[in-house]
Write an enzyme that holds these catalytic residues in place. Structure first.
Site, PDB file in Angstrom:
ATOM      1  N   GLU A 124      13.540  17.374  -2.512  1.00 16.53           N
ATOM      2  CA  GLU A 124      13.472  15.914  -3.041  1.00 16.53           C
ATOM      3  C   GLU A 124      13.647  14.894  -1.401  1.00 16.53           C
ATOM      4  OE1 GLU A 124      17.278  15.727  -5.207  1.00 16.53           O
ATOM      5  OE2 GLU A 124      17.528  13.707  -4.287  1.00 16.53           O
TER       6      GLU A 124
ATOM      7  N   GLU B 277      27.416  16.511  -5.186  1.00 16.76           N
ATOM      8  CA  GLU B 277      26.823  16.573  -6.864  1.00 16.76           C
ATOM      9  C   GLU B 277      25.853  17.383  -7.441  1.00 16.76           C
ATOM     10  OE1 GLU B 277      24.418  12.925  -6.492  1.00 16.76           O
ATOM     11  OE2 GLU B 277      23.333  14.131  -8.917  1.00 16.76           O
TER      12      GLU B 277
END
Length: 447
Positions: free
Chosen positions: A147, A70
């Site tokens: 992240e 993504e």
């Protein structure tokens, strides 16, 4: 009487909102589906493209690959440089982003209605011309690992939730985190992404959803212009990974640097797609609202304000999951109370649901809240598109979303109690407890 009238009025309003928005469906020869929902309240539109692939499709050793791909979808194609996609959308006054879930990966743009062609041109390009470059991959996988550190490893509750899922599920792919395990991210290679892209990114594994002030036939013509020539590929369905039957209570402790303890409890329950009797799934949905549907619900009324054993307490259930899921209870004990006391209080709430029928007043309140939520969600073009995409990506029919209010209204007191008795049992239960640990740095006691 006034309350009852207001509730009926709300239901009628919900039905009208749903009925006013016309939906048109199209299927192209290459298998691509297009769903257009008209909403003419403002001259804007949201366009979303959904691929039926997410973390629950991933195999061991390759977790996190859907999410990393993504990220890479914004890093250039044969026709556009890295980051150019986002710059073009911004120049046209739009906003765009993407998200990966257990059962899907989706990309979206929110723009003025005449800019829909910009969205389609860019999305069609990256559907089959993505340029996966090593230098971009090396940077982006580091971004994802950072992240993960920020959102999971440095957040004790998130870390507990990750370990909780890995314990609750033995062979279901729902045991893996969407962001992936750290080692899998470290060992991921660009060729892994190329293969994942080849396997799943194709028109016959995609759904375009457009909601807004648009003409469906004009949207169809644009979609045909940009997507119809993209060839279909042979999509091999993911193998079933049905969770083995749980044989008893599972319990773990997660020791991590934290200020407060935290407990998660999850009962394995069917969802709409897996339930032998779909009424069970809707009963569980209402049951979750009775536990945690605002200040008047049992969690807040009994545990936070009543006994004050909990500083926070909540419950949740995912009606639209693709695979068997969990009804979750969680909470943080209040000052002066232990994690064991809170666990016992949560268990008592479940026992009450099994042993005593909920009151008609509770049922009416929960239904009214569910209906109100459904109405307010229809106020958002983005959520309307989200609901269609999620249902379809999870293997359901988008029209089941329109049946939601009617099915919720049909839930009875007896169905809720029976669902509690059938599913909220010890053999279906997993408990994870966060045990706070302090370090010299966290206490300021550094020498």
């Amino acid at each position: 009487m006034l309350k009852a009238f207001g509730w009926v009025l709300l239901v009628l309003f919900a039905s009208n909102v749903i009925a006013e928005n016309k939906v048109s469906e199209y299927v192209f020869d290459n298998g691509l589906r297009l769903i257009v929902k008209e909403d003419h309240r403002a001259p804007v539109m949201v366009s979303q493209i959904w691929y039926k692939v997410g973390s629950s499709y991933e195999l061991d050793g390759h977790t996190g690959i859907s999410h990393v791909l993504e990220h890479m979808m914004f890093k250039g194609t044969d026709n556009y440089e890295p980051g150019e996609f986002s710059r073009i959308i911004a120049r046209n006054g739009g906003r765009e982003n993407a998200f990966t879930g257990r059962d899907y990966t989706a990309y979206f743009q929110r723009m003025e209605k005449s800019r829909i062609e910009v969205s389609f041109k860019l999305e069609s390009d990256r559907m089959h011309r993505l340029k996966l470059q090593e230098k971009e991959f090396v940077k982006e996988v580091q971004v994802v690992m950072e992240e993960r550190r920020m959102r999971t490893e440095d957040k004790p509750k998130s870390l507990t939730r990750e370990h909780f899922n890995a314990t609750a599920f033995m062979n279901s792919s729902y045991r893996n985190p969407v962001i992936g395990w750290q080692q899998d991210l470290e060992e991921m290679e660009l060729d892994d992404l190329r293969e994942w892209y080849r396997l799943w990114y194709a028109p016959n594994n995609a759904l375009i959803v457009v909601v807004g002030d648009v003409d469906p036939d004009a949207v169809y013509a644009l979609a045909k212009k940009y997507f119809s020539a993209i060839p279909a590929v042979a999509i091999k369905p993911a193998k079933k990974r049905t969770e083995v039957k749980q044989r008893g209570l599972r319990r773990i402790e997660v020791h991590a640097e934290a200020k407060l303890p935290f407990v998660m409890m999850g009962y394995k329950v069917p969802v709409l797609r897996t339930a032998e009797n779909t009424e069970d799934a809707y009963a569980l949905e209402v049951l979750a609202w009775i536990l945690d549907g605002g200040d008047g619900a049992r969690m807040s009324r009994s545990l936070v304000r009543g006994s004050q054993v909990a500083a926070t307490a909540g419950a949740g259930y995912d009606l639209y999951a693709r695979q068997q899921s969990l009804l979750i209870l969680q909470g943080v004990p209040a000052n002066g109370h232990t994690i064991n006391e809170l666990e016992q209080a949560l268990r008592e709430q479940i026992a009450l649901l099994r042993e005593q029928p909920v009151t008609l007043e509770e049922l009416r309140r929960a239904k009214a809240q569910v209906v109100a939520d459904a109405v307010y969600e229809k106020d958002s073009m983005f959520y309307q598109a989200m609901q269609i995409g999620m249902l379809e990506a999870s293997g359901l029919d988008w029209q089941q979303g329109d049946d939601y209010v009617k099915r919720i209204q049909a839930v009875t007191v007896e169905q809720i109690q029976q669902a509690a008795r059938d599913y909220l049992i010890e053999n279906n239960l997993t408990i994870a407890t966060l045990v706070p640990e302090t370090t010299a740095a966290s206490t300021g006691d550094v020498k």
